[in-house]
Structure formats: structure tokens, C-alpha cells
Design an enzyme around this catalytic site. Structure first.
Site, mmCIF file in Angstrom:
data_model
loop_
_atom_site.group_PDB
_atom_site.id
_atom_site.type_symbol
_atom_site.label_atom_id
_atom_site.label_comp_id
_atom_site.label_asym_id
_atom_site.label_seq_id
_atom_site.Cartn_x
_atom_site.Cartn_y
_atom_site.Cartn_z
ATOM 1 N N GLY A 58 -36.400 17.525 24.902
ATOM 2 C CA GLY A 58 -36.337 17.390 23.448
ATOM 3 C C GLY A 58 -37.705 17.550 22.828
ATOM 4 N N LEU A 59 -37.966 16.793 21.774
ATOM 5 C CA LEU A 59 -39.234 16.875 21.037
ATOM 6 C C LEU A 59 -39.532 18.310 20.600
ATOM 7 C CD1 LEU A 59 -41.666 14.421 22.840
ATOM 8 C CD2 LEU A 59 -40.316 14.063 20.788
ATOM 9 N N CYS A 60 -38.520 19.014 20.147
ATOM 10 C CA CYS A 60 -38.780 20.348 19.629
ATOM 11 C C CYS A 60 -38.027 20.543 18.311
ATOM 12 C CB CYS A 60 -38.415 21.421 20.648
ATOM 13 S SG CYS A 60 -36.798 21.188 21.392
ATOM 14 N N GLY A 61 -38.084 19.523 17.475
ATOM 15 C CA GLY A 61 -37.486 19.640 16.154
ATOM 16 C C GLY A 61 -35.976 19.777 16.241
#
Lengths: 285, 139
Positions: free
Chosen positions: A88-91
């Protein structure tokens, strides 16, 4: 006093978050560049194979049915190859693709099955109770064509055995560093592009056109899957880069606000202390 | 007179230059392509591809693919291509040993086919690398 210490601790915490997001941004930037290069490197192969396929498909078929991968059938069951990232951590990247595929599936009148690539997509699809036929995770940041062959294998086998009648490919297309759009394209049956007339050269085929086409088509499908995966990696990294840059900026803003608050609180406490001292001194007189 | 040769795989452009002659392992036997060859599209079998530019010959290991000839250019769509000098002989040797080991044990049909393909690939690599070494020492 306690308040001041609290603010100071908070500032330190936000500073270390900013450090991490900054580092993640830089890592994503370099990974994105590599993914883009890998995508560009395969382009000549891709173009050539397309050219030859459309040239071959335009040839009058020498009796008999067209190649299985070109054959259009009545649609009783569809499959979607759903490509997301593992992390994750990709908007909003993964949720955008998930939403695109999910709403596409809702519109379908025939049963659908899914082949998911990437942890995020497979988790989502299972959560919403979709039929996941196969899932592939942990392909890494630089998969080779060989790593993606099992995926295309399943797709081709399912299509040829008549298990599914049409296959779509859903992934995040890399438009620019700032934009990635979810796309859903038809993978099978292969629809050869129309040939520009001038490219019609009369070839000698060895051993014969059908055999060449039969060998080329599976490779074409493999190539399409591989490319979609490379694109989605480039998209993932650039989305992460942007998300992490925003996070770093917000962290820095937060640090500024907190520093202001901290200085105010400090000043205030000094003022009260001074007042106390002068007040005490005055009382002694 | 020269002809343009591009060797591409799905992952990268392996070779791109003007050459005098290309000899490739066609499906129906080895074939040589000179400038002004008739348009041709042929499947390739795993084998060695030789090309000459000036007086210099280059050897490559190809594991199948396609060869397209146009009046002005030759394109090889290779499944995998390696230049002789890039071949890691030790690694190929190791892969060959592993494949042989797997073949000698009891294996399912699919596994056997895979091991055999691996063995054929490593033998090809070794042969091409060996050939290059010999040619080197002759010079």
C-alpha cells in the site's frame, strides 16, 4: 511545563516520520525509473510482434478455422486478470483499479472469474466474495518475462479449454508521473489491428503461415500480460512517490506549526516565571 | 553492402547494428541472410546465431523465436538471446548438472520435460561459449 515537553516530543515524532517518507519517496523515484526503462526496452519486440500478427491475420485463411486464440465465441463466462500492487502507501491507486474492475463485474450478465496479480487486489476481491481462480503475489519490483509466464499460461489454457470465452486485463496505466489511470482491456480473443496498406510485404513463411501465427499468438499474449505488469509497477512506484512527497510536505508543515506553538508556550512560561520572581521580590520589600 | 540487424527479446534490445551476414538456426535448418534477401518470416529453433561485421564474427546463443527479413533489415524476435562473451560458463555448467540430476531421479512427465528443456539450454550455452574460447585461442 508538561505541555512544552509534550510538544517537543510530538515535533520529534513528526520529524522522524518526515525522514521516513522522504526516504520512501526517493526509493520510489528510482524504482519508477527502472520500471519505466524496462517497459521501454520491450517496446521494439512488442511492435514487431503486433505487425507480424496483423499481417498474418490479414492473410486469407488456408481452409479450416482460425487459430483458437483469434476465435470469437458466444460469451458464457468471462475472466479478468486483475493487476494491483502487493504493498500500500501509494495513494488511491489500488482502490481505483479495484473499483474499476468491481463495477465492471457488476455490469456483467454472465458469471466472471478472476485471476489476481498483487496482494491488494486479491484481498479486495476475496473480501467482496468474488470467485478468484488464481492469485499471484510477490512478483517483486523487477519481474522477468519468465516470472509472469505462469499467469499467461493459466489465461491461455482456460481460454483454449473453453472455460472462459473472453478475457480482460485490468491494470493501472502509467500516463505521467502525476497521472495513472485504471484501464480494462480485452486480452482474448486477440483482435489484430488493421494493417496500414503500405506494410503489406509478401513474405515467405517457414514452415507455413499457420504455424508461425500459432507460435506468435501465445507469445503475444505473454507479452501483453508482462507489459501490463510492468506498467502497473511503474504506476505503483510513481503513485507512491507522489503520495510520499505529499506526506513529507504535510509533515514539514506540521513541524512548522508545532514549532510556533512550542515557542509560544516557552515564551509564556518564561514570562510567568519572571512575573513570579519579580512578584516575589516585590513582596519581600 | 550491409544489412541492418536487430535482435530483440521481450525484455531488451540485445543487438542493433549493420552487419554483412547473419546465420540463424531456422526451424527447417540453418539459414544465412545476406543483404537483399527476399522477405521471409521463419521460426527459429534453439541454437547458435552467427553474424559477421567487417572481419569480425559474433556468436550468440538463441533459445528459439522468430526471424523476419525485409529488404533493408533483419529482425530477430528471440525468446532469449545471449552473446557468447556474456555467457557465464560456470552457471551454465551448474544448470546442466542440476538438470541431469533431476532427470536421473524419479520425476513426473512435466518435470522431466522441464528438466530436459533446461538441460538443452545449458548445453547450448556451453557449446557456444566453448566455441568462442576455441576460436580465441586459434587467433
Amino acid at each position: 511545563m508538561a505541555n512544552i515537553r509534550l510538544i517537543r516530543r510530538r515535533i520529534r515524532g513528526v520529524q522522524s516520520i518526515a525522514k521516513i517518507t522522504r526516504a520512501m519517496e526517493m526509493i520510489a523515484t528510482s524504482k519508477m525509473r527502472r520500471a519505466q526503462e524496462a517497459g521501454v526496452a520491450g517496446r521494439p519486440y512488442d511492435e514487431k510482434i503486433r505487425q507480424v500478427i496483423s499481417a498474418l491475420a490479414a492473410l486469407p485463411q488456408a481452409g479450416g478455422a482460425p487459430h483458437p486464440l483469434l476465435q470469437r465465441r458466444a460469451v458464457n463466462k468471462i475472466a479478468v486478470v486483475h493487476i494491483t500492487s502487493d504493498r500500500g502507501l501509494c495513494g488511491g491507486l489500488n482502490s481505483n483499479i479495484n473499483r474499476t474492475t468491481a463495477s465492471f463485474l457488476v455490469e456483467q450478465e454472465v458469471p466472471a472469474t478472476l485471476i489476481t496479480v498483487g496482494r491488494k487486489g486479491s484481498e479486495f476481491m476475496r473480501r467482496v466474495g468474488r470467485d478468484v481462480r488464481a492469485e499471484f503475489t510477490r512478483l517483486g519490483d523487477r519481474p522477468s518475462l519468465l516470472d509472469t509466464l505462469p499467469i499467461s499460461r493459466i489465461v491461455i489454457d482456460d481460454y483454449c479449454s473453453g472455460l472462459v470465452d473472453v478475457v480482460y486485463l485490468a491494470y493501472a496505466r502509467f500516463v505521467t508521473t502525476m497521472t495513472q489511470t485504471p484501464v480494462l482491456e480485452q486480452l482474448l480473443p486477440v483482435e489484430p489491428a488493421e494493417m496500414p496498406a503500405m506494410q503489406n510485404v509478401e513474405y515467405i513463411y517457414e514452415p507455413d503461415p499457420e504455424a508461425v501465427l500459432g507460435e506468435l499468438l501465445p507469445r503475444f499474449v505473454e507479452m501483453e500480460v508482462y507489459h501490463a505488469i510492468l506498467e502497473s509497477i511503474a504506476s505503483e512506484q510513481s503513485a507512491r512517490m507522489v503520495a510520499m512527497r505529499n506526506a513529507t510536505e504535510s509533515a514539514n508543515e506540521l513541524i512548522e506549526d508545532l514549532t510556533l506553538l512550542y515557542n509560544k508556550a516557552r515564551q509564556e512560561s518564561i514570562t510567568t516565571e519572571l512575573l513570579d520572581i519579580t512578584g516575589g521580590a516585590a513582596a519581600l520589600k | 553492402m550491409t544489412i541492418r540487424l536487430d535482435i530483440v527479446t521481450a525484455e531488451q534490445l540485445v543487438f542493433s547494428d549493420d552487419v554483412d551476414i547473419v546465420v540463424a538456426p531456422g526451424i527447417d535448418g540453418e539459414l544465412a541472410v545476406l543483404p537483399r534477401h527476399a522477405p521471409l518470416m521463419t521460426m527459429l529453433q534453439p541454437g547458435e546465431l552467427r553474424l559477421r561485421k567487417g572481419g569480425e564474427e559474433t556468436l550468440m546463443a538463441i533459445t528459439g523465436g522468430f526471424l523476419e527479413v525485409r529488404p533493408d533489415r533483419v529482425t530477430v524476435l528471440a525468446d532469449a538471446a545471449e552473446r557468447a562473451e556474456d555467457i557465464d560458463a560456470a552457471r551454465a555448467e551448474e544448470a546442466k548438472r542440476r538438470a541431469e540430476e533431476r532427470l536421473s531421479g524419479k520425476v513426473s512427465e512435466a518435470d522431466a520435460a522441464r528438466a530436459e528443456a533446461a538441460l538443452r539450454r545449458s548445453l547450448l550455452r556451453l557449446r557456444v561459449a566453448e566455441k568462442r574460447r576455441r576460436r580465441r585461442s586459434e587467433l
